[in-house]
Design a protein around this motif. Sequence first.
Motif, PDB file in Angstrom:
ATOM      1  N   LYS A  23       0.797  -1.233   0.000  1.00 15.46           N
ATOM      2  CA  LYS A  23       0.000   0.000   0.000  1.00 15.46           C
ATOM      3  C   LYS A  23       0.830   1.283   0.000  1.00 15.46           C
ATOM      4  N   GLY A  24       2.089   1.202   0.448  1.00 13.04           N
ATOM      5  CA  GLY A  24       2.880   2.404   0.643  1.00 13.04           C
ATOM      6  C   GLY A  24       2.667   2.955   2.046  1.00 13.04           C
ATOM      7  N   TYR A  25       3.548   3.867   2.452  1.00  9.95           N
ATOM      8  CA  TYR A  25       3.485   4.382   3.819  1.00  9.95           C
ATOM      9  C   TYR A  25       2.259   5.253   4.049  1.00  9.95           C
ATOM     10  N   GLU A  26       2.088   6.264   3.225  1.00  6.35           N
ATOM     11  CA  GLU A  26       1.007   7.227   3.458  1.00  6.35           C
ATOM     12  C   GLU A  26      -0.367   6.590   3.365  1.00  6.35           C
ATOM     13  N   ALA A  27      -0.546   5.657   2.452  1.00 10.76           N
ATOM     14  CA  ALA A  27      -1.862   5.050   2.237  1.00 10.76           C
ATOM     15  C   ALA A  27      -2.215   4.001   3.280  1.00 10.76           C
ATOM     16  N   THR A  28      -1.261   3.618   4.106  1.00  8.20           N
ATOM     17  CA  THR A  28      -1.522   2.628   5.151  1.00  8.20           C
ATOM     18  C   THR A  28      -2.024   3.329   6.402  1.00  8.20           C
ATOM     19  N   ALA A  29      -3.251   3.063   6.768  1.00  3.54           N
ATOM     20  CA  ALA A  29      -3.843   3.663   7.971  1.00  3.54           C
ATOM     21  C   ALA A  29      -3.641   2.734   9.162  1.00  3.54           C
ATOM     22  N   MET A  30      -3.789   3.289  10.357  1.00  2.31           N
ATOM     23  CA  MET A  30      -3.669   2.462  11.560  1.00  2.31           C
ATOM     24  C   MET A  30      -4.712   1.347  11.549  1.00  2.31           C
ATOM     25  N   SER A  31      -5.882   1.629  11.009  1.00  2.00           N
ATOM     26  CA  SER A  31      -6.907   0.580  10.919  1.00  2.00           C
ATOM     27  C   SER A  31      -6.447  -0.567  10.014  1.00  2.00           C
ATOM     28  N   ASP A  32      -5.676  -0.243   8.959  1.00  2.00           N
ATOM     29  CA  ASP A  32      -5.115  -1.292   8.101  1.00  2.00           C
ATOM     30  C   ASP A  32      -4.139  -2.157   8.885  1.00  2.00           C
ATOM     31  N   LEU A  33      -3.320  -1.512   9.694  1.00  2.00           N
ATOM     32  CA  LEU A  33      -2.345  -2.253  10.493  1.00  2.00           C
ATOM     33  C   LEU A  33      -3.042  -3.156  11.509  1.00  2.00           C
ATOM     34  N   VAL A  34      -4.084  -2.635  12.143  1.00  2.00           N
ATOM     35  CA  VAL A  34      -4.835  -3.442  13.108  1.00  2.00           C
ATOM     36  C   VAL A  34      -5.396  -4.690  12.430  1.00  2.00           C
ATOM     37  N   GLY A  35      -5.991  -4.500  11.263  1.00  2.00           N
ATOM     38  CA  GLY A  35      -6.581  -5.628  10.559  1.00  2.00           C
ATOM     39  C   GLY A  35      -5.559  -6.622  10.049  1.00  2.00           C
ATOM     40  N   GLU A  36      -4.440  -6.114   9.522  1.00  2.00           N
ATOM     41  CA  GLU A  36      -3.423  -6.988   8.934  1.00  2.00           C
ATOM     42  C   GLU A  36      -2.605  -7.717   9.993  1.00  2.00           C
ATOM     43  N   LEU A  37      -2.269  -7.015  11.064  1.00  2.00           N
ATOM     44  CA  LEU A  37      -1.386  -7.604  12.061  1.00  2.00           C
ATOM     45  C   LEU A  37      -2.128  -8.421  13.102  1.00  2.00           C
ATOM     46  N   GLY A  38      -3.433  -8.222  13.192  1.00  2.00           N
ATOM     47  CA  GLY A  38      -4.212  -8.961  14.178  1.00  2.00           C
ATOM     48  C   GLY A  38      -3.954  -8.508  15.596  1.00  2.00           C
TER      49      GLY A  38
END
Length: 212
Positions: A23-38
Amino acid sequence: MARPRTFDEEAILDRAILLFWRKGYEATAMSDLVGELGLGRSSIYAAFGDKHQLFVRALTRYLDRQDALLATALDADGPALGQLRDLLGRLLAADAACGPAGCFSVNSIAELLPHDGEVARLAQRSLSLAEEAFTRQLERAARDGELSEAITPHSGAQLLLTLVQGVQIIRKADPDPARATACLDSAFALLAGKATPVEPVGAQVSAGPPVG
């Protein structure tokens, strides 16, 4: 007493690498990290800090792997130019296997430099290590009579480093692998002072794990 962590930090960082890469740095939201990292937000902040700190740790892990490959893939056995040609071919093939995402380090440089000092320092260190590894290999090529007398090992290393970085950018618009192959063939023919390409020492250039 703080509770012990119940997750593997290295595995989490590997998943973060893939998300930032995609996704790139800017396009990655904290919600994306929560969902991806579990992991919950509080767990991410406690273990890795904010999004930027997590990104820096992910990029560091990625670059450390790349640096380790460069440190171990070149040795004193076999033709120096062919060995280096094989290594660069494998690096480019590995990134091509990742599809349109390209190279994580090149993407990070393009997106965040020159304004991000931490990423700049990581990139500069990695590029410097690559240039040093290429220079040492070309010094061996010069001693063995493989390198054209018109090219110094250092200038040849700079040429290869710039070529590989440039190929990664260009193939975002033109992903045809033949372009990368032709560029490497031309560069190594120039280094050898020959009209014909230098053959890689490997019987077959294969895509390994993502390292570029």
